[in-house]
Design a protein around this motif. Structure first.
Motif, short mmCIF file in Angstrom:
data_model
loop_
_atom_site.label_atom_id
_atom_site.label_comp_id
_atom_site.label_asym_id
_atom_site.label_seq_id
_atom_site.Cartn_x
_atom_site.Cartn_y
_atom_site.Cartn_z
N ALA A 58 0.82 -1.19 0.00
CA ALA A 58 0.00 0.00 0.00
C ALA A 58 0.87 1.25 0.00
CB ALA A 58 -0.93 -0.01 1.22
N PHE A 59 0.24 2.37 -0.34
CA PHE A 59 0.94 3.64 -0.37
C PHE A 59 1.51 3.98 1.00
CE2 PHE A 59 1.06 8.20 0.20
CZ PHE A 59 1.65 8.64 -0.97
N ASN A 60 2.80 4.34 1.04
CA ASN A 60 3.40 4.81 2.29
C ASN A 60 4.62 5.64 1.99
OD1 ASN A 60 6.06 3.04 2.93
ND2 ASN A 60 4.56 1.78 1.85
N VAL A 61 4.98 6.48 2.97
CA VAL A 61 6.11 7.40 2.83
C VAL A 61 7.03 7.21 4.02
CG1 VAL A 61 6.83 9.80 2.59
CG2 VAL A 61 4.63 9.07 1.65
N GLN A 62 8.34 7.10 3.75
CA GLN A 62 9.37 7.04 4.80
C GLN A 62 10.40 8.14 4.55
OE1 GLN A 62 11.18 3.10 5.35
NE2 GLN A 62 9.65 2.25 3.97
N PRO A 63 10.97 8.76 5.57
CA PRO A 63 10.44 8.80 6.93
C PRO A 63 9.37 9.86 7.04
CG PRO A 63 12.44 10.09 6.80
CD PRO A 63 12.21 9.53 5.41
N GLN A 64 8.62 9.85 8.11
CA GLN A 64 7.58 10.85 8.32
C GLN A 64 8.14 12.10 9.01
OE1 GLN A 64 4.66 10.88 7.12
NE2 GLN A 64 4.36 8.78 6.43
N SER A 88 0.44 20.13 -9.21
CA SER A 88 -0.70 20.98 -9.54
C SER A 88 -0.28 22.45 -9.50
CB SER A 88 -1.84 20.73 -8.55
OG SER A 88 -1.47 21.18 -7.24
N PRO A 89 -1.07 23.36 -10.09
CA PRO A 89 -0.71 24.78 -10.09
C PRO A 89 -0.49 25.37 -8.70
CG PRO A 89 -2.41 24.37 -11.70
CD PRO A 89 -2.24 23.08 -10.94
N SER A 90 -1.21 24.88 -7.69
CA SER A 90 -1.03 25.38 -6.33
C SER A 90 0.15 24.74 -5.62
CB SER A 90 -2.30 25.13 -5.51
OG SER A 90 -2.47 23.73 -5.29
N ASN A 91 0.76 23.71 -6.26
CA ASN A 91 1.85 22.91 -5.67
C ASN A 91 1.39 22.10 -4.47
OD1 ASN A 91 3.67 24.01 -7.55
ND2 ASN A 91 4.10 25.76 -6.21
N GLN A 92 0.10 22.04 -4.25
CA GLN A 92 -0.43 21.31 -3.10
C GLN A 92 -0.56 19.82 -3.41
OE1 GLN A 92 -4.23 22.78 -1.76
NE2 GLN A 92 -4.13 21.72 0.20
N TYR A 93 -0.85 19.51 -4.67
CA TYR A 93 -1.06 18.11 -5.06
C TYR A 93 -0.05 17.69 -6.12
CZ TYR A 93 -5.56 18.86 -2.78
OH TYR A 93 -6.54 19.17 -1.87
N CYS A 94 0.11 16.39 -6.26
CA CYS A 94 1.03 15.84 -7.23
C CYS A 94 0.37 14.63 -7.88
CB CYS A 94 2.34 15.44 -6.56
SG CYS A 94 3.57 14.76 -7.69
N ALA A 95 0.34 14.60 -9.22
CA ALA A 95 -0.24 13.49 -9.97
C ALA A 95 0.88 12.61 -10.51
CB ALA A 95 -1.11 14.01 -11.11
N ILE A 96 0.76 11.30 -10.27
CA ILE A 96 1.82 10.36 -10.63
C ILE A 96 1.22 9.22 -11.45
CG2 ILE A 96 3.72 8.94 -9.74
CD1 ILE A 96 3.26 10.43 -7.01
N PRO A 97 1.29 9.29 -12.78
CA PRO A 97 0.79 8.19 -13.61
C PRO A 97 1.74 7.00 -13.57
CG PRO A 97 1.78 9.87 -14.99
CD PRO A 97 1.81 10.40 -13.59
N SER A 98 1.17 5.81 -13.68
CA SER A 98 1.97 4.60 -13.52
C SER A 98 1.54 3.53 -14.51
CB SER A 98 1.84 4.06 -12.09
OG SER A 98 2.43 2.79 -11.96
N ARG A 99 2.38 2.53 -14.67
CA ARG A 99 2.07 1.41 -15.55
C ARG A 99 1.11 0.42 -14.88
NH1 ARG A 99 4.33 1.67 -20.20
NH2 ARG A 99 3.38 -0.35 -20.70
N ASP A 100 0.67 0.70 -13.67
CA ASP A 100 -0.31 -0.16 -13.00
C ASP A 100 -1.75 0.21 -13.37
OD1 ASP A 100 -0.72 2.22 -11.67
OD2 ASP A 100 -0.19 1.47 -9.69
N ARG A 111 1.55 14.12 2.68
CA ARG A 111 2.09 12.82 2.28
C ARG A 111 1.02 11.74 2.33
NH1 ARG A 111 7.28 13.47 6.31
NH2 ARG A 111 8.15 15.33 5.35
N LYS A 112 -0.14 12.08 1.80
CA LYS A 112 -1.25 11.15 1.79
C LYS A 112 -1.79 10.99 0.37
CE LYS A 112 -2.84 12.07 6.52
NZ LYS A 112 -3.99 12.54 7.35
N LEU A 113 -2.30 9.80 0.09
CA LEU A 113 -2.92 9.53 -1.19
C LEU A 113 -4.32 10.13 -1.20
CD1 LEU A 113 -2.44 8.06 -3.88
CD2 LEU A 113 -3.43 6.01 -2.84
N ARG A 114 -4.54 11.06 -2.09
CA ARG A 114 -5.81 11.80 -2.13
C ARG A 114 -6.84 11.14 -3.06
NH1 ARG A 114 -9.89 13.87 -3.39
NH2 ARG A 114 -10.52 16.05 -3.36
N LEU A 115 -6.36 10.59 -4.18
CA LEU A 115 -7.28 10.07 -5.19
C LEU A 115 -6.52 9.14 -6.13
CD1 LEU A 115 -10.17 10.40 -6.54
CD2 LEU A 115 -9.11 12.18 -7.94
N LYS A 116 -7.22 8.13 -6.66
CA LYS A 116 -6.64 7.26 -7.69
C LYS A 116 -7.57 7.25 -8.90
CE LYS A 116 -4.70 3.34 -6.54
NZ LYS A 116 -4.44 2.00 -5.95
#
Length: 304
Positions: A58-64, A88-100, A111-116
């Motif tokens: 699952a999505f996780n970030v190290q270190p916190q 994003s334009p506000s730099n608040q969000y980041c979109a990461i496309p993947s081969r999954d 550092r949280k997953l907002r949407l898929k």
């Protein structure tokens, strides 16, 4: 001075797929890998330490906490290669496309997953944000450009016209919806700081079919009946999100979703197009044959 990171592949042994500087901090950059992980590095910090193995997929970030050496963070986003990292334009969000087959949208500071966002078919190869941060546009192996309402978490439309994988998408920032769509002296598209709502957007997309397409779409009302599709979140039998990261998932489909036709379609390279950059009044395209072309965007929707 040349500095080498990930020496001897001690941090990640897989290939690098993307490198992006943080738009709000010139000392920090992000490196995405084929492992589905990405790492942040700070030019002011010493090297380097290895992270522990992921506890789960699952999505996780190290270190916190606050890091004291590089890499400063490890983002476990997917178990498939990451294709891009787009803020994003506000730099608040980041979109990461993947081969999954997903585009992972994260809240950067939290550092949280907002949407898929799940593709109709195959990997998502590229993504773009509208200047007002209302829409996310993706392209990929389904040969289609898909438009999503980020705020309402739903599919808005699908753009059909390419005949191969869509490799890059971008909003035309030099586009005004005034005077029935006529571009007045290259007025910039409204951004987050503008109070007036945007009524019309223009997209540019390129593909391995060597074609460049332009698309126009209008801002839609916020009620579900006017939208091509409502939020499609994956739920378990108890009504809870079924994904291990417990975030909304938008599933793309062609049932009831409006289809947009291009306003301009032109083959602009002999080889598959692999890159696109749009600026005020024009754009660059680059193909697999290492040919770069510069184009002027005319107000009537034609690429000159």
């Amino acid at each position: 001075m040349v500095h080498r990171y990930n020496k001897d592949k001690t941090i990640d042994s897989t290939g690098v797929t993307c490198i992006r500087w943080l738009p709000f901090d010139s000392n920090i950059f992000v490196v995405a890998h084929e492992s589905g992980r990405m790492y942040t590095y700070n030019l002011k910090l010493p090297d380097e330490h290895a992270f522990s193995k992921d506890l789960h997929e699952a999505f996780n970030v190290q270190p916190q906490g606050k890091a004291t050496c590089n890499p400063t963070q490890k983002w476990a986003v997917s178990n498939k290669p990451l294709n891009d990292v787009v803020f994003s334009p506000s730099n608040q969000y980041c979109a990461i496309p993947s081969r999954d087959s997903y585009c992972h949208v994260v809240h950067w500071e939290e550092r949280k997953l907002r949407l898929k966002i799940r593709s109709y078919f195959g990997a998502i190869l590229c993504v773009a944000w509208s200047p007002d941060e209302r829409y996310i546009v993706t392209g990929g192996e389904d040969d289609t450009v898909s438009i999503y309402d980020f705020r309402n978490e739903c599919v808005t439309a699908r753009c059909s016209g390419h005949h191969s994988w869509v490799t890059a998408v971008a909003f035309d920032v030099c586009w005004s919806d005034k005077s029935a769509g006529v571009n007045e002296e290259c007025a910039l598209m409204p951004t987050l700081t503008d109070t007036a709502p945007v009524e019309r957007y223009r997209l540019v997309s390129v593909s391995q079919d060597s074609r460049l397409l332009l698309w126009d779409f209008e801002s839609l009302p916020m009620d579900e009946e006017s939208l091509g599709a409502v939020p499609q979140h994956s739920l378990d039998p108890k009504g809870h999100p079924s994904t291990p990261d417990a975030c909304p998932v938008i599933a793309t489909n062609d049932r009831g979703t409006p289809v947009i036709d291009p306003i301009c379609m032109q083959r602009v390279h002999q080889e598959p197009i692999c890159g696109l950059a749009v600026y005020a009044g024009g754009m660059f395209t680059v193909c697999a044959g290492a040919v770069v072309k510069v184009w002027q965007l005319a107000g009537n929707g034609n690429a000159a």
